[in-house]
Design an enzyme around this catalytic site. Structure first.
Site, PDB file in Angstrom:
ATOM      1  N   ASP A  75       0.814  -1.224  -0.130  1.00  0.00           N
ATOM      2  CA  ASP A  75      -0.058   0.119  -0.094  1.00  0.00           C
ATOM      3  C   ASP A  75       0.885   1.257   0.061  1.00  0.00           C
ATOM      4  O   ASP A  75       1.803   1.351   0.827  1.00  0.00           O
ATOM      5  CB  ASP A  75      -0.948   0.009   1.383  1.00  0.00           C
ATOM      6  CG  ASP A  75      -2.136   1.083   0.985  1.00  0.00           C
ATOM      7  OD1 ASP A  75      -3.230   0.709   0.744  1.00  0.00           O
ATOM      8  OD2 ASP A  75      -1.974   2.197   1.357  1.00  0.00           O
TER       9      ASP A  75
ATOM     10  N   SER B 117      -2.321  -0.702   5.279  1.00  0.00           N
ATOM     11  CA  SER B 117      -2.478  -2.063   5.790  1.00  0.00           C
ATOM     12  C   SER B 117      -1.749  -2.223   7.015  1.00  0.00           C
ATOM     13  O   SER B 117      -1.610  -3.442   7.649  1.00  0.00           O
ATOM     14  CB  SER B 117      -2.013  -3.008   4.685  1.00  0.00           C
ATOM     15  OG  SER B 117      -0.547  -2.947   4.155  1.00  0.00           O
TER      16      SER B 117
ATOM     17  N   ASN C 102      -5.624   1.813  -6.542  1.00  0.00           N
ATOM     18  CA  ASN C 102      -4.465   1.021  -6.147  1.00  0.00           C
ATOM     19  C   ASN C 102      -3.421   1.908  -5.900  1.00  0.00           C
ATOM     20  O   ASN C 102      -2.289   1.320  -5.415  1.00  0.00           O
ATOM     21  CB  ASN C 102      -4.161  -0.138  -7.217  1.00  0.00           C
ATOM     22  CG  ASN C 102      -4.627  -1.470  -6.357  1.00  0.00           C
ATOM     23  OD1 ASN C 102      -4.943  -1.478  -5.429  1.00  0.00           O
ATOM     24  ND2 ASN C 102      -4.536  -2.639  -7.514  1.00  0.00           N
ATOM     25  N   TYR C 103      -3.099   2.886  -6.446  1.00  0.00           N
ATOM     26  CA  TYR C 103      -2.193   3.973  -6.061  1.00  0.00           C
ATOM     27  C   TYR C 103      -2.634   4.924  -5.046  1.00  0.00           C
ATOM     28  O   TYR C 103      -2.731   6.182  -5.375  1.00  0.00           O
ATOM     29  CB  TYR C 103      -1.724   4.690  -7.574  1.00  0.00           C
ATOM     30  CG  TYR C 103      -1.048   3.616  -8.649  1.00  0.00           C
ATOM     31  CD1 TYR C 103      -0.739   2.552  -7.986  1.00  0.00           C
ATOM     32  CD2 TYR C 103      -1.169   4.192  -9.829  1.00  0.00           C
ATOM     33  CE1 TYR C 103       0.052   1.797  -9.102  1.00  0.00           C
ATOM     34  CE2 TYR C 103      -0.458   3.347 -10.860  1.00  0.00           C
ATOM     35  CZ  TYR C 103       0.098   2.077 -10.344  1.00  0.00           C
ATOM     36  OH  TYR C 103       0.548   1.218 -11.336  1.00  0.00           O
TER      37      TYR C 103
HETATM   38  C1  FAD Z   1       6.406  -1.558  -6.329  1.00  0.00           C
HETATM   39  C2  FAD Z   1       4.978  -1.529  -6.414  1.00  0.00           C
HETATM   40  C3  FAD Z   1       4.669  -1.861  -7.868  1.00  0.00           C
HETATM   41  C4  FAD Z   1       3.175  -1.767  -8.244  1.00  0.00           C
HETATM   42  N1  FAD Z   1       2.894  -2.304  -9.385  1.00  0.00           N
HETATM   43  C5  FAD Z   1       1.332  -2.149  -9.489  1.00  0.00           C
HETATM   44  C6  FAD Z   1       0.973  -2.744 -10.882  1.00  0.00           C
HETATM   45  O1  FAD Z   1       1.803  -3.125 -11.898  1.00  0.00           O
HETATM   46  N2  FAD Z   1       0.018  -2.803 -11.214  1.00  0.00           N
HETATM   47  C7  FAD Z   1      -1.216  -2.371 -10.252  1.00  0.00           C
HETATM   48  O2  FAD Z   1      -2.419  -2.394 -10.603  1.00  0.00           O
HETATM   49  N3  FAD Z   1      -0.734  -1.858  -8.843  1.00  0.00           N
HETATM   50  C8  FAD Z   1       0.458  -1.761  -8.845  1.00  0.00           C
HETATM   51  N4  FAD Z   1       0.818  -1.491  -7.476  1.00  0.00           N
HETATM   52  C9  FAD Z   1      -0.041  -1.163  -6.576  1.00  0.00           C
HETATM   53  C10 FAD Z   1      -0.905  -2.195  -5.869  1.00  0.00           C
HETATM   54  O3  FAD Z   1      -1.548  -2.953  -6.644  1.00  0.00           O
HETATM   55  C11 FAD Z   1      -1.344  -1.824  -4.617  1.00  0.00           C
HETATM   56  O4  FAD Z   1      -0.506  -1.159  -3.409  1.00  0.00           O
HETATM   57  C12 FAD Z   1      -2.030  -3.176  -3.639  1.00  0.00           C
HETATM   58  O5  FAD Z   1      -2.810  -2.704  -2.779  1.00  0.00           O
HETATM   59  C13 FAD Z   1      -0.943  -3.979  -3.330  1.00  0.00           C
HETATM   60  O6  FAD Z   1      -1.636  -5.003  -2.534  1.00  0.00           O
HETATM   61  P1  FAD Z   1      -0.800  -5.687  -1.125  1.00  0.00           P
HETATM   62  O7  FAD Z   1      -1.506  -6.814  -0.684  1.00  0.00           O
HETATM   63  O8  FAD Z   1       0.830  -5.916  -1.703  1.00  0.00           O
HETATM   64  O9  FAD Z   1      -0.792  -4.607  -0.233  1.00  0.00           O
HETATM   65  P2  FAD Z   1      -1.333  -4.279   1.234  1.00  0.00           P
HETATM   66  O10 FAD Z   1      -0.492  -3.128   1.526  1.00  0.00           O
HETATM   67  O11 FAD Z   1      -1.352  -5.600   1.785  1.00  0.00           O
HETATM   68  O12 FAD Z   1      -2.914  -4.032   1.015  1.00  0.00           O
HETATM   69  C14 FAD Z   1      -3.226  -2.900   0.337  1.00  0.00           C
HETATM   70  C15 FAD Z   1      -4.740  -2.684   0.593  1.00  0.00           C
HETATM   71  O13 FAD Z   1      -5.725  -3.868   0.608  1.00  0.00           O
HETATM   72  C16 FAD Z   1      -6.037  -4.102   1.771  1.00  0.00           C
HETATM   73  N5  FAD Z   1      -5.906  -5.510   1.721  1.00  0.00           N
HETATM   74  C17 FAD Z   1      -5.039  -6.385   1.747  1.00  0.00           C
HETATM   75  N6  FAD Z   1      -5.211  -7.668   1.657  1.00  0.00           N
HETATM   76  C18 FAD Z   1      -6.551  -7.792   1.843  1.00  0.00           C
HETATM   77  C19 FAD Z   1      -7.315  -8.803   2.220  1.00  0.00           C
HETATM   78  N7  FAD Z   1      -6.869 -10.246   2.285  1.00  0.00           N
HETATM   79  N8  FAD Z   1      -8.800  -8.701   2.341  1.00  0.00           N
HETATM   80  C20 FAD Z   1      -9.276  -7.473   2.413  1.00  0.00           C
HETATM   81  N9  FAD Z   1      -8.383  -6.297   2.112  1.00  0.00           N
HETATM   82  C21 FAD Z   1      -7.055  -6.483   1.902  1.00  0.00           C
HETATM   83  C22 FAD Z   1      -5.295  -3.563   2.772  1.00  0.00           C
HETATM   84  O14 FAD Z   1      -5.741  -3.344   4.009  1.00  0.00           O
HETATM   85  C23 FAD Z   1      -4.900  -2.448   2.283  1.00  0.00           C
HETATM   86  O15 FAD Z   1      -6.075  -1.277   2.059  1.00  0.00           O
HETATM   87  C24 FAD Z   1       2.395  -1.503  -7.065  1.00  0.00           C
HETATM   88  C25 FAD Z   1       2.741  -1.048  -5.894  1.00  0.00           C
HETATM   89  C26 FAD Z   1       4.075  -1.176  -5.536  1.00  0.00           C
HETATM   90  C27 FAD Z   1       4.547  -0.591  -4.253  1.00  0.00           C
END
Ligand code: FAD
Ligand code: NAG
Ligand code: NAG
Ligand code: NAG
Ligand code: NAG
Ligand code: NAG
Length: 530
Positions: free
Chosen positions: A110, A115, A470-471
């Site tokens: 995030d 998160s 997502n950003y």
């Molecule tokens: C280096 C980097 C590259 C990225 N590249 C892309 C890309 O190519 N395409 C794209 O679309 N996005 C991209 N993103 C953005 C990414 O999709 C979001 O940050 C996404 O929310 C990350 O998911 P996570 O589970 O890793 O994050 P977390 O920080 O774990 O979760 C993000 C959000 O989702 C919620 N969440 C997580 N798991 C659950 C669950 N099981 N149930 C309910 N809620 C939940 C969290 O509470 C929080 O609000 C990128 C981010 C980064 C940092």
């Protein structure tokens, strides 16, 4: 704060044996231990409190942004590393009954740390141990648990067949839980749409601690979690995805040009054609600041492309539509799709696929601030030039311009909460990454990101100025006049992220979680927050 002081003087063992617990967190632990089946694993391996030696290791394991790893960053009261759906249900029930907020974490990417950081007392529900993937090759579907990384998904698909793929993000350490629930896009978007356009079922734990699949949750809630963010509605345990057909040979390239080499004309042309190219072809544009031969800063623009087909088919296509790029056979690399996911991550060609399974170490050694914009009409050449001059005023900010069109134009803006469909030329992602820990560095870099976003105003969407959910960007809705209500604030970010879909999200939220248990700093509000 007082709470964590109390905690440091106690051990988990005392929590469990204390009958008349005082603090909400103690009550939480004893409630949890009633639900928890010791046959699964000892409770000390599931709940970590700040007095536990491994607390910060667990906290930092999936913490991707050093901006939220400061001594001053608020820490959770406890971290639950759930090992089963049962642990997730117990966490929801016990947190709710003790009035403690939870933050759900899968991959921890995030952008604003939502998160794992909050200003209110909270518990982290960590999902990384719930990470199974089960592919049904015959029916071309898979069940994927939230804690799996994209890398593990890509690897498992690649091991199954070179004809399968899945449209999702480029960074393969992303967690499925957050990434899919926020939309999920990558270089297959023009052919297949977003991740959520290819999800057919899901299992969630709702506010009552019940496990619901698509049929049990109903179409409204299923719609909401496929793009509206899971964390406003429940805990997503797993997703059922539809695999897509990919030819066994895909072609990738990365060609870069500086301004002297005609980058501006190329970018202008790219804006006119990138959304109209065959859906099999995706060309991302990535302008970065480099030090040139004369020691001065220059902007170098990468054209990073992927074609679902062979080099022999790609070259004539580029020659017809975009010959200015001067793409040569030697620029092109063909490989199975799964290998291309390593290429997109910047790994050298030939890197073993096992790199997709790399465990995140405590890698949060870099600070970042990222934001997004949508562009609906071509930016004039003078505009592109001015943007690059502004970029050079900083040194760490770079951009990714991701072309839309193709399948993205065909899917209705209300099919999923993600509203940015037909009419968008490209999504700009601004990425500002810096390593230095020096005092004031965070403020200086964040200031630059903000002034850059401000500078971009004339070139991007307006009313609303759209942003990709997502950003997440904490600046959205911040610094409003003090008489603006909570609902007023959420309307600001809600409209930018979801446009007309925001109202439907609020209605669904009000129905499934009327007391707003599932919340975070930019969650979907209930109607009563008005
Ligand atoms: C280096 C980097 C590259 C990225 N590249 C892309 C890309 O190519 N395409 C794209 O679309 N996005 C991209 N993103 C953005 C990414 O999709 C979001 O940050 C996404 O929310 C990350 O998911 P996570 O589970 O890793 O994050 P977390 O920080 O774990 O979760 C993000 C959000 O989702 C919620 N969440 C997580 N798991 C659950 C669950 N099981 N149930 C309910 N809620 C939940 C969290 O509470 C929080 O609000 C990128 C981010 C980064 C940092
Ligand atoms: C800390 O967690 C470990 C499990 O990883 C457990 O063995 C230990 O008992 C815990 N320590 C305390 C003080 O709770
Ligand atoms: C992939 O394409 C290249 C050239 O584009 C060709 O030489 C190679 O044989 C192809 N491989 C497969 C497995 O089809
Ligand atoms: C793709 O990955 C496989 C497995 O690691 C490897 O054998 C093959 O050489 C790779 N191909 C390319 C073109 O990188
Ligand atoms: C950042 O911007 C704020 C508000 O514009 C300003 O007060 C502050 O001095 C700036 N800080 C730095 C380090 O540039
Ligand atoms: C908030 O206050 C400003 C003046 O400071 C006023 O113009 C505006 O109408 C007020 N908004 C609301 C929602 O009360």
């Amino acid at each position: 704060m007082e709470l964590s002081l109390v905690l440091t003087t106690l051990t988990i063992v005392t929590f469990i044996s204390t009958v008349t617990s005082q603090s909400p967190i103690q009550n939480f632990v004893s409630c949890f231990s009633k639900f928890h089946e010791p046959s699964h694993s000892p409770i000390t391996e599931v709940i970590y409190t700040p007095n536990n030696k491994t607390f910060s290791t667990i906290l930092n394991k999936h913490l991707q942004n050093k901006r939220f790893k400061l001594d001053s960053t608020p820490k959770p009261l406890a971290i639950v590393t759930a090992k089963s759906a049962f642990d997730v249900q117990a966490t929801v029930k016990c947190a709710k009954s003790n009035n403690i907020q939870i933050r759900i974490r899968s991959g921890g990417h995030d952008y604003e740390g939502y998160s794992y950081v909050s200003d209110v007392p909270f518990i982290i529900l960590d999902m990384f141990l719930i990470n199974g993937i089960n592919i049904d090759k015959h029916n071309k579907v898979a069940w994927v648990e939230s804690g799996a990384t994209l890398g593990k998904l890509y690897y498992t698909i690649g091991k199954t067949s070179n004809f399968f793929g899945f449209p999702a993000g480029v960074c393969f350490s992303l967690g499925i839980g957050g990434h899919f629930s926020g939309g999920g896009y990558g270089n297959l978007m023009r052919k297949f749409g977003l991740s959520v356009d290819n999800i057919v079922d899901a299992k969630i734990v709702d506010v009552n601690g019940n496990i619901l699949d698509r049929k049990a949750m109903g179409e409204d809630l299923f719609w909401a979690i496929t793009g509206g963010g899971g964390a406003s509605f429940g805990v997503i345990l797993s997703w059922k995805i539809k695999l897509v057909y990919i030819p066994s040979n895909v072609t990738v390239f990365d060609v870069s040009k500086t301004l002297e080499e005609g980058a501006i004309d190329l970018i202008y042309k790219w804006q006119l054609i990138a959304t109209k190219l065959p859906n099999e072809l995706f060309i991302r544009l990535q302008p970065i600041v480099k030090i040139g031969k004369d020691g001065k800063k220059v902007v170098q623009v990468h054209f990073i492309g992927q074609f679902l087909g062979t080099t022999e088919k790609l070259l004539p296509l580029i020659n017809e539509k975009f010959h200015e790029l001067g793409l040569k056979t030697s620029d092109c690399h063909h490989m199975p799709w799964v290998n291309s996911t390593l290429f997109w991550y910047g790994k050298p060609i030939g890197t073993p696929l096992e790199a997709l399974l790399d465990e995140p170490k405590d890698t949060s050694t870099i600070y970042f601030k990222s934001q997004s914009d949508y562009v609906k009409k071509p930016i004039p050449k003078e505009g592109i030039k001015a943007i690059f001059e502004k970029m050079i005023e900083g040194d760490t900010l770079f951009m990714q311009w991701n072309p839309y069109g193709g399948r993205m134009d065909e899917i209705s803006a209300s099919a999923k909460p993600f509203p940015h469909r037909k009419g968008n030329l490209f999504l700009i992602q601004y990425l500002n990454y810096w390593p230095e820990d020096t005092p004031g560095a965070i403020e200086r870099h964040v200031n630059f990101s903000r002034s850059f976003l401000q500078f971009m105003t004339p070139y991007v969407s307006h009313s609303p100025r759209e942003a990709f959910f997502n950003y997440r960007d904490a600046d959205i809705g911040a610094n409003l006049p003090s008489n603006v209500t909570k609902m007023g604030i959420s309307k600001v970010y809600g409209t930018k992220y979801f446009k007309d879909n925001f109202n439907r999200l609020v209605n669904i939220k009000t129905k499934v979680d009327p007391h707003n248990f599932f919340r975070y700093e930019q969650s979907i509000p209930t109607l009563s927050a008005l």
